[in-house]
Design an enzyme around this catalytic site. Structure first.
Site, short mmCIF file in Angstrom:
data_model
loop_
_atom_site.label_atom_id
_atom_site.label_comp_id
_atom_site.label_asym_id
_atom_site.label_seq_id
_atom_site.Cartn_x
_atom_site.Cartn_y
_atom_site.Cartn_z
N GLY A 133 0.83 -1.13 0.04
CA GLY A 133 -0.05 0.13 -0.11
C GLY A 133 0.62 1.24 -0.02
O GLY A 133 1.01 1.64 1.03
N TYR A 134 1.43 1.52 -1.31
CA TYR A 134 2.10 2.70 -1.25
C TYR A 134 1.66 3.84 -2.04
O TYR A 134 1.07 4.79 -1.33
CB TYR A 134 3.67 2.46 -2.08
CG TYR A 134 4.78 2.12 -0.97
CD1 TYR A 134 4.38 1.34 0.17
CD2 TYR A 134 6.15 2.23 -1.32
CE1 TYR A 134 5.33 0.90 1.04
CE2 TYR A 134 7.06 1.61 -0.64
CZ TYR A 134 6.72 1.19 0.51
OH TYR A 134 7.70 0.76 1.56
N GLU A 249 12.51 -3.83 -3.62
CA GLU A 249 11.78 -4.12 -4.69
C GLU A 249 12.46 -3.83 -6.10
O GLU A 249 12.08 -4.46 -7.00
CB GLU A 249 10.46 -2.91 -4.57
CG GLU A 249 9.42 -3.05 -5.71
CD GLU A 249 8.32 -2.16 -5.70
OE1 GLU A 249 7.37 -2.09 -6.38
OE2 GLU A 249 8.31 -1.10 -4.81
#
Length: 403
Positions: A133-134, A249
């Site tokens: 949730g960015y 990431e």
């Protein structure tokens, strides 16, 4: 497992080979889609479930993670041998996703012992899937401008707001989420919460992409209660953790893109196969189109150099403290290579690569078009190419801000 200390790799290879022979369902051999958890839609097949549980119980789904948290405790050399033996029999690691590639390494570095004990068992077993949730509708490139709020309600936080491009949110059990806990500061007002995706008030809406899939979602939080013990890191100290996770990431995405593991499908033909089969060879055995031959050669050289750099960077990261800001450079390069590869395949297929449906097209031809369209997002996800170039400029090269 015996502790070889990296000295007796032959003995470890024998152990790994024997264990795989006893535990890997042969029906899954070389079946990529049936084995990779990221590509599965629950429920799993009986064989896939059996394989995941066996690998998770052994700790070899996360081979180099500490044994105390359920990992395999293997050295880098042993993990490489294990990967070779799995590749030899067509076995894939079904324990992956964001819990392993991004959140897990960050939890190892920043997590409290209580959070490690709570969350690692589900991650290493592949039982718990995580999403990120960015990004928000108004906070993409400028992520620190996020507005999802978490209000302190005593024994819990009350979360309200929305996220977008939350990959796999429709399947996820948990979400590691950036929220604003102080509106008076920008970067210093962000906290990192771990949210139960099954909690009341969480709504997920898949986004249909141009290639016909829905890997991304909109996620809405309406009065979602999050226990205080799910605060990851210090209050208002989430930005530091968020940046570290982004390095993991970008490191993972860059390597996967260069290898062709994101945005493609198992049946998409390789660049060389597509060029040989659809363009054809001349009398000397070379590609009949000299210009295409030159560009395919350049692409293969660039990709080979990239793969060697990825391997060197991964070895350096494991020997040190994980990925560095150079992950931004690798993610940028990986995205470009992936997009070039997909464009070359489509060009080689010619009219056969323009199909969407219909009996007149082969499975690989249809998959190639979808893969090419999906690859357009490669230069956006995990930080856009422009953002990654800025990271390289400022944090790797040390260049001053433009005036």
């Amino acid at each position: 497992m015996a502790d070889f200390g990296g000295a007796d790799l032959d003995a470890f290879r024998t152990e790994a080979r024997d264990w795989l022979e006893a535990n890997f369902p042969k029906a899954l051999a070389h079946d990529v889609n049936a084995q990779m958890a990221k590509l599965q839609v629950r429920p799993e097949s009986e064989d896939a479930l059996k394989w995941r549980r066996a690998l998770g119980a052994k700790g070899w789904g996360t081979p180099t993670w500490p044994v105390k948290y359920g990992g395999g405790g293997l050295t880098r050399e042993q993990a490489r041998v294990l990967a070779e033996e799995m590749g030899r029999i067509g076995a894939r690691n079904p324990i992956g996703g964001m819990g392993v590639s991004m959140f897990g390494p960050t939890l190892l570095e920043y997590g409290s012992e209580a959070l490690k004990q709570e969350h690692f068992p589900g991650i290493v077993a592949g039982d718990v899937w995580w999403c990120q949730g960015y990004s928000e509708p108004g906070a993409g490139s400028d992520l620190a401008g996020l507005q999802t709020r978490a209000e302190d309600k005593g024994d819990h936080f009350l979360v309200n707001g929305s996220k977008i491009w939350t990959s796999g949110a429709q399947y996820a059990d948990r979400c590691y989420c950036l929220v604003r806990t102080d509106t008076s500061k920008k970067h210093e007002g962000i906290s990192f919460l771990l949210i139960d995706m099954k909690a009341p008030g969480v709504e997920v809406r898949p986004i249909l992409l141009i290639n016909g899939t829905s890997p991304f979602c909109e996620t809405f939080f309406t009065d979602v209660k999050v226990p205080k013990d799910q605060l990851f890191g210090p209050l208002n100290g989430g930005w530091t953790i968020a940046k570290r996770l982004l390095q993991h990431e970008r490191d993972g995405i860059g390597a996967s893109l260069g290898a062709g593991n994101i945005g493609g499908a198992a049946v998409v033909p390789t660049v060389i196969a597509a060029a040989k089969d659809y363009v054809g060879l001349d009398d000397t055995g070379r590609l009949a189109d000299p210009d295409l031959r030159r560009r395919v050669t350049e692409h293969m050289m660039e990709n080979r150099a990239f793969q060697l750099t990825v391997r060197r960077q991964q070895d350096e990261a494991k020997a040190g403290n994980g990925p560095s800001n150079l992950a931004a450079a690798m993610k940028y390069a990986g995205a470009k290579i992936a997009q070039d590869r997909n464009e070359l395949v489509i060009e080689s297929l010619g009219g056969r690569g323009l199909g969407w449906t219909g009996e007149g097209f082969g499975e690989g031809e249809l998959a190639a078009m979808r893969s090419m369209l999906r690859s357009k997002a490669n230069s956006i996800e995990g930080g856009s190419s422009e953002i990654n170039l800025n990271v390289v400029s400022k944090r790797v090269l040390g260049l001053p801000d433009a005036k």
